[in-house]
Design a protein around this motif. Structure first.
Motif: not given
Length: 380
Positions: A146-155, A166-179
């Motif tokens: 839920s915190f990852l989703v909230a960060f995806s909304q804010l930034v 080597i690896l660059s990811l935007r914040v909205p990619r982290f929730p699915l990566l976490y799952i």
């Protein structure tokens, strides 16, 4: 006077809701570990129905639907949960408010636990396997995603660089990566099926709450009502969490589900105020019936970045106030400075006195009186 300088201990500045959550996490986890240690045997599995949510045993303890989220069973999970609450909770509480964070924690704890409870009961109904009803529903997995989703909304436009670029990811990619990580760990003895269910339900619950129900502060530059809720921005759409190739498919499915929920009156469609607030359209008027010009993702990202900068400014202000308080409690001795020269002439101490001036006049006018003066001066 001697000034005694004492070293003050470092002060940890934590907002109230974050502080209470960390205290509850530590207290319940330590209590759970103590009970397990006292009742441990080699041939039995210990369950604590009044701390953890267990479908078959916890119906008489209804508070466990909320409190079980802040119970961890091992030191590894406890460390991750404490770091998540400390950093994530402090950031969100300053970006939103203590009341909004408390509501967010309550929603993302209660609803995923209840949905997981219902799912396990459903599995038991179909399989008649009692193991499903004896599974323990506990842990902060729903809060972490839920915190990852909230960060995806804010930034939403922020990019995190890992492994030295080597690896660059935007914040909205982290929730699915976490799952994905939780799903992989569920195939090992480290996590159970409950962890996967909590991750999925936590993701859906947090996005739904932030998208449709969370109160929004109105923009004072626009004629918006003060009862805005949700986030209608394009950067926070459900499809934005998925990779580009599958995004159109997810967008079509989510739109059909949303229309079905609107028809069932579970969700309400966004009004013109919501769309204007999300797009940042300054030309929008409250009494206008025309749609505002579509805003770009860059403008939305700038709005999210401004919120993040505001939270950072609050943190810096709190740190500066703490440093000033420590400096005032230990004042430094004042430095002695030489007197500044006067621009109007010599000081009073160097000016000749009136008696001296009269004596000098007498000496100039009566030469014979110098010996008398010398005698009187010597006798004195």
């Amino acid at each position: 006077m001697l000034n005694i300088i004492t070293a003050m201990p470092p002060r940890i500045n934590l907002p109230p809701v974050t502080r209470i959550s960390l205290f509850a996490l530590g207290l319940q986890s330590v209590l759970s570990a103590a009970i397990r240690y006292r009742q441990w045997t080699a041939h039995s599995e210990i369950v604590i129905p009044y701390l953890n949510l267990i479908p078959q045993l916890s119906l008489v303890y209804p508070w466990t639907f909320v409190t079980t989220t802040l119970v961890e069973s091992n030191i590894f999970n406890f460390s991750i949960a404490a770091l998540t609450l400390y950093h994530g909770g402090r950031y969100l509480e300053r970006a939103w408010s203590s009341r909004e964070l408390a509501k967010f924690l309550l929603v993302t704890s209660l609803i995923p636990n209840a949905l997981c409870f219902a799912t396990l009961i459903l599995f038991f109904t179909f399989t008649r396997n009692e193991r499903w009803t004896l599974m323990t529903i506990a842990g902060t997995i729903s809060l972490q995603i839920s915190f990852l989703v909230a960060f995806s909304q804010l930034v939403p436009a922020h990019t995190v660089t890992l492994f030295r670029g080597i690896l660059s990811l935007r914040v909205p990619r982290f929730p699915l990566l976490y799952i994905g990580v939780v799903t992989a760990l569920c195939l090992t003895p480290m996590l159970t099926t409950v962890s996967f269910l909590l991750a999925v339900y936590g993701f859906i619950t947090s996005w739904t709450y932030l998208r449709f129900y969370k109160a929004v502060f109105p923009d004072l530059d626009q004629s918006q009502t003060s009862s805005l809720r949700g986030d209608a921005s394009e950067t926070f759409a459900f499809a934005e969490f998925f990779p580009g190739p599958v995004r159109p498919v997810v967008a079509g499915i989510s739109e059909n589900v949303f229309n079905m929920l609107v028809a069932m009156r579970v969700c309400t469609p966004f009004t013109q105020d919501h769309i204007s607030a999300a797009r940042g359209d300054n030309a929008f008027s409250h009494h206008s019936h025309q749609r505002g010009a579509p805003g770009s993702a860059r403008a939305e990202a700038e709005r999210r970045r401004a919120l993040a900068l505001k939270a950072l400014d609050q943190r810096l202000h709190a740190a500066t106030a703490g440093a000033a308080a420590r400096a005032s409690s230990n004042p430094a001795p004042p430095a002695v400075q030489p007197p500044a020269p006067s621009a109007t002439g010599p000081t009073v101490q160097t000016q000749p006195q009136a008696n001296t001036q009269k004596t000098m006049t007498a000496q100039t006018g009566e030469p014979g009186s110098s010996s008398d003066n010398d005698g009187s001066r010597s006798s004195t």
